[in-house]
Design an enzyme around this catalytic site. Structure first.
Site, PDB file in Angstrom:
ATOM      1  CB  CYS B 426      35.981  41.492 -76.349  1.00 56.03           C
ATOM      2  SG  CYS B 426      37.461  40.519 -76.028  1.00 56.03           S
ATOM      3  CG  HIS B 470      38.678  44.379 -73.987  1.00 59.59           C
ATOM      4  ND1 HIS B 470      37.586  43.567 -74.084  1.00 59.59           N
ATOM      5  CD2 HIS B 470      38.236  45.632 -74.245  1.00 59.59           C
ATOM      6  CE1 HIS B 470      36.525  44.290 -74.399  1.00 59.59           C
ATOM      7  NE2 HIS B 470      36.903  45.569 -74.505  1.00 59.59           N
ATOM      8  CG  ASP B 486      34.904  48.140 -75.874  1.00 56.12           C
ATOM      9  OD1 ASP B 486      34.612  47.161 -76.600  1.00 56.12           O
ATOM     10  OD2 ASP B 486      35.400  48.030 -74.746  1.00 56.12           O
TER      11      ASP B 486
END
Lengths: 308, 684
Positions: B426, B470, B486
């Site tokens: 991520c 995250h 995202d």
């Protein structure tokens, strides 16, 4: 109707003057199957008392004078080699010592060495004697009256507490009162009177009476009183140690015998406990108390409540 | 040796107590096992064996020299092992070493006391490291063992039970009884004793690095964090408003400064407004979410919150960039409330100059390929929103992979990632997206925090663990303000919908370095069930027990007891202590109260009272008959009656009829006669 006990007491009182209390205690001690220790000065009538007791109860009587060179064999007996008549063959035969009797007077028990003392004390406890590997029962009833001289202790071996505990009661005779003294001085020789006493009880009757002691009823209230006394000696009275369970049983048994002797009662009263308390407890707690032996029972009598 | 050599406090330790002393101290030491150097265990074993051999008579106690050497060596070893740093661990290790050596030398009862109280203290220090439910239960067990040791220390040859097993059992039973009896006091202390700020949250800090987010982010960091199953925080939602899983973006940090390698907070927007001056959403706003978080200690000031957050408590505040922070670093677990309005528009009217500049900042000389590519894409897309959507589509449609084991990137990291490797976690995607947005002149920033969590449906709370960490992005579009984008959701939608485990299932890297973690076995249903139940127990433990701090104590005092301040609370505390002791003494008195008198004894005593008035004082050792006789001498008129009474009393007390009913009847009659005689009694 008079009971055999009363008749026996009457007889004894005629010989030992003015000492009814002590006579009753001695008789109770005998009925409770205990042994008696008399602590008093010489010449106070200890021997006469035991003589008279043996005579009244029709018991075989022996006396041992304890001295420092007395040996166990002198008490218990010894085996001696005997030759058969006219031949060289022979065998050992046991010659029973003075302990083989029904009433034994151990005079001045604290003069003998511990070795001799313990020979007697073992016989008292076991009711039998073991000599040279053979166990011989002592006659029944077997009753020891030991005497001790409280003064002039030099050269004596005082009995330790554990052995004092073997005696159910310890009594003092004390001086006679004026009236009794006069009567004594006027009257006949007491020893002769004692040896001429008539037996009032057979051995069977005595055994019967001893059995009867066990059947005297002790109610819950009186047992409570006994337990209060025991607890007092153990926890409250400030003694170094208290009455043992054996001591407690001794107290109860003596009181039962007293109930029988004193009032021919089949039940126990607190008065019975109080009557025997000094004789039973004093010598057991003498070492534990600070103020001397004779204050022990007096404190108990004064402070333990009878009724709660 | 005379018997008086040992004074009262200097008595020997009873033999049966040694087992308790050693056992309870080992139990108190055990929770420290995780942060002790290995040689300490060697020392413990050595001490126990030596003490055991001493007990058996094989070895003697250490002499003065041996003790001195041991103390110096142990101290030096602690100093060396912890590299001369003074941390919680080194302090604990020093204490433990001292305690172990004391075990070796103890021989008198006084030493026993020292060892036992050290044991209590050791147990207490254990809670500085871990305060979980199991640790708490273990602590109770150890307190019981230590108390048993204390009891065993006082057993002597006069103790009722003979034999060490029976004595030990008795000690354990007695200690359990003592603890049970002190339970109310413990509760009162827990509820009412003033909650002072704990010592360890101020000066003494654990030297062990905490797992958790760090203030700056290099691309590999979060992938590392995802190997840990440690608890980060737990959330419960009030009003039943539970957001969808793909909305659960727990924001913690804004990383808006890029140096070509690392993302860091610039601090331009971290000015804090503290509650209650801080912003509050309008009360009637749609979609407000109110929640309650129990956060594990992080050693940092940041808290976790959803978008559009508003501070709800003293000592919490919100920053300009929509984050929740605490006044002090969290050195212990913290429970707090927050309110979020996720649909609120933020800075939709434009950014301040400094903020605008910071969120467009880029090292212009790096990643030339990406820079050029961004310009080109922007020109193709036309407007900002279309450009961002185009980027997401690009990530989705090209063969980008989501992986926990990203390859090592070249020096031009973003170029290498975007055009060569195309494999990342991520952080790579978030970093790349922000880079591309800034390259196109769109303000953007990396946000790090946690996403998702495990929902416990039975007990209604969300557990967020370190592997839920995250990083995502926020971009500023004119008219819309800051919005969340995202890129990971584009590449690996399972990560957002189902969590990390599902996202990397194929790769098999979930908790790869943490082989024994129960979270690896979610497939085994009974194991998972057990884990969930344990987790919810721990949650309630934290919710109801551990998070009871000064603030909650105040509201408890206020709400339940109606007390204004600590002073009154202390009065109540003192009062309840007094009350407990009073109650205990009442119970003791009640148990030892004199037995009630029987009816006979009552009337007998009344007769004695009457006798006292007539001047006949009853003596304690006097029998009833004796007393009545004395009374009879004093009162000749009643003489026969009194003597009759004496025989009757003797009959009732000492010669009772075997049948209890007639005994009772006799007693009643006797009581009546006693009363009658009492009334008639007068001196002659």
């Amino acid at each position: 109707m008079t009971t055999p006990i009363q008749r026996a007491l009457e007889q004894l009182s005629a010989v030992i003057l003015g000492k009814e209390e002590q006579l009753k205690l001695a008789l109770s001690c005998l009925l409770a199957r205990g042994h008696l220790l008399i602590e008093d000065l010489p010449g106070m009538g200890k021997t006469t008392l035991s003589h008279a007791l043996a005579g009244v109860l029709g018991l075989k009587y022996n006396r041992i004078q304890f001295t420092s060179d007395l040996l166990p064999a002198d008490i218990l007996g010894v085996s001696i080699f005997e030759r058969e008549a006219g031949s060289d063959v022979g065998r050992f035969r046991f010659h029973p010592g003075p302990v083989f009797t029904q009433l034994l007077l151990a005079d001045e028990i604290n003069r003998a060495t511990p070795k001799a003392q313990s020979a007697l004390l073992e016989a008292m406890e076991e009711g039998q004697v073991t000599v040279e590997g053979e166990t011989r029962p002592l006659p029944l009833p077997f009753f020891v009256i030991a005497t001790q001289n409280p003064v002039s202790q030099s050269g004596t071996f005082p009995l330790p507490e554990s052995q004092l505990d073997r005696f159910l009661m310890r009594i003092q005779l004390g001086y006679p009162n004026e009236k009794a003294e006069r009567e004594l001085l006027e009257g006949r020789d007491r020893r002769t009177m004692a040896s001429n006493l008539q037996a009032m009880l057979s051995t069977q009757e005595l055994a019967q009476l001893q059995k009867q002691v066990n059947n005297v009823q002790a109610s819950a209230s009186v047992l409570d009183y006994v337990q209060r006394i025991i607890a007092f000696t153990r926890y409250e009275g400030g003694y170094q140690y208290g009455l043992s369970p054996r001591g407690a049983l001794a107290l109860l048994r003596s009181a039962k015998a007293w109930a029988l002797v004193d009032g021919n009662r089949q039940h126990l009263l607190p008065e019975d406990i109080q009557a025997v308390l000094p004789a039973v407890v004093d010598h057991r707690l003498a070492e534990a108390a600070d103020g001397g032996a004779h204050s022990v029972s007096q404190r108990i009598l004064n402070s333990v409540p009878v009724l709660v | 040796m005379s018997a008086n050599r040992y004074s009262n406090t200097d008595l020997q330790i009873p033999r049966s107590a040694l087992f308790w002393l050693l056992g309870s101290n080992v139990a108190a030491l055990s929770p420290h096992s995780q942060h002790l150097p290995l040689w300490m265990w060697g020392l413990a074993l050595f001490v126990l064996i030596w003490r055991g051999l001493t007990h058996l008579g094989r070895l003697s106690y250490p002499n003065r020299w041996a003790k001195a050497v041991a103390v110096v060596a142990a101290s030096a070893a602690v100093i060396v092992a912890f590299d001369k740093t003074f941390t919680l661990e080194s302090a604990a290790a020093f204490l433990i070493a001292a305690c172990l050596l004391k075990l070796l030398e103890m021989r008198s009862r006084r030493d026993g006391y020292v060892v036992i109280f050290l044991g209590y203290f050791l147990l207490g220090t254990g809670f500085l490291f871990d305060q979980g439910l199991l640790t708490g239960l273990y602590g109770i067990l150890t307190v019981w063992l230590l108390t048993s040791a204390l009891v065993a220390l006082h057993q002597n040859s006069f103790t009722r039970d003979a034999g060490s097993v029976r004595r030990s059992r008795r000690a354990a039973k007695l200690a359990a009884g003592i603890l049970l009896m002190s339970l109310p006091l413990m509760l009162v202390l827990y509820l009412l004793f003033p909650r002072l700020a704990p010592l360890w949250s101020i000066a003494l800090q654990s030297g062990k690095a905490k797992t958790g987010l760090s203030a700056e982010m290099a691309p590999g960091d979060i992938a590392e964090l995802s190997q840990s199953d440690e608890l980060a925080f737990r959330v419960s939602f009030s009003d039943g408003q539970i957001p969808a899983r793909d909305q659960l973006y727990w924001r913690a940090l804004i990383l808006d400064n890029y140096d070509g390698r690392r993302w860091q907070p610039s601090g331009v927007t971290s000015e804090v407004q503290w509650y209650p001056q801080s912003w509050q959403p309008p009360a009637q706003a749609e979609g407000l979410i109110r929640y309650d978080i129990i956060q594990e200690s992080t050693g940092e000031k940041w808290l976790f919150a959803l978008r559009g957050v508003s501070a709800q408590e003293e000592r919490t505040g919100m920053t300009m960039d929509d984050r929740l922070v605490a006044r002090r670093p969290l050195h212990e677990r913290k429970r707090y409330q927050a309110l979020s309005w996720p649909s609120v528009s933020i800075s939709e009217d434009g950014l301040a100059g400094l903020e605008q500049r910071q969120n467009l900042q880029l090292p212009r000389e790096r990643n030339p390929q990406a820079l050029a590519w961004a310009q080109q894409r922007l020109a193709e897309a036309g407007d900002d929103a279309a450009y961002i959507n185009g980027l997401l589509r690009y990530f989705r449609e090209q063969d980008f992979y989501y992986t926990l084991k990203p390859p090592v990137m070249g020096s031009e990291e973003i170029d290498d990632f975007l055009f060569n490797q195309r494999r990342g976690f991520c952080a790579h995607y978030a970093g790349a997206l922000v880079f591309l947005a800034r390259a196109a002149g769109i303000p953007a920033r990396v946000v790090s925090g946690y996403q998702g969590g495990e929902w416990n449906a039975t007990d209604g709370y969300l557990t967020v663990r370190q592997y839920d960490a995250h990083a995502w992005t926020e971009v500023w579009l004119s008219g819309q303000g800051w919005i969340r984008v995202d890129p990971t959701a584009a590449v690996a939608p399972q990560r957002i919908e189902f969590g990390l485990e599902r996202a990397v299932a194929e790769e098999g890297t979930f908790l790869q370095d943490n082989l024994l973690s129960p979270h690896r076995f979610k497939g085994v249903s009974w194991l998972n069930q057990l884990r969930l139940q344990m987790d919810s127990l721990n949650y309630y433990w934290q919710l109801w027990v551990l998070s009871y701090d000064g603030k909650r104590q105040k509201s408890f005092l206020n709400g339940w007891l109606g007390l204004e301040d600590y002073k009154q609370g202390l009065y109540v505390l003192g009062g309840s202590f007094g009350g407990f002791f009073l109650l205990a003494s009442l119970i003791v008195w009640w148990r030892q109260r004199p037995a009630p008198l029987s009816p006979f004894m009552r009337s007998w005593q009344r007769l004695q009272d009457k006798g006292r008035k007539l001047g006949i004082e009853p003596q304690p050792g006097e029998t009833a008959a004796n007393y009545l006789q004395r009374l009879a001498q004093h009162c000749p008129q009643q003489k026969s009656l009194l003597l009759w009474l004496a025989t009757e009393i003797n009959r009732l007390l000492y010669q009772p009829p075997p049948d209890p009913r007639s005994a009772q009847q006799q007693q009643r009659q006797l009581i009546r006669s006693l009363a009658k005689i009492r009334r008639q009694l007068r001196a002659g």
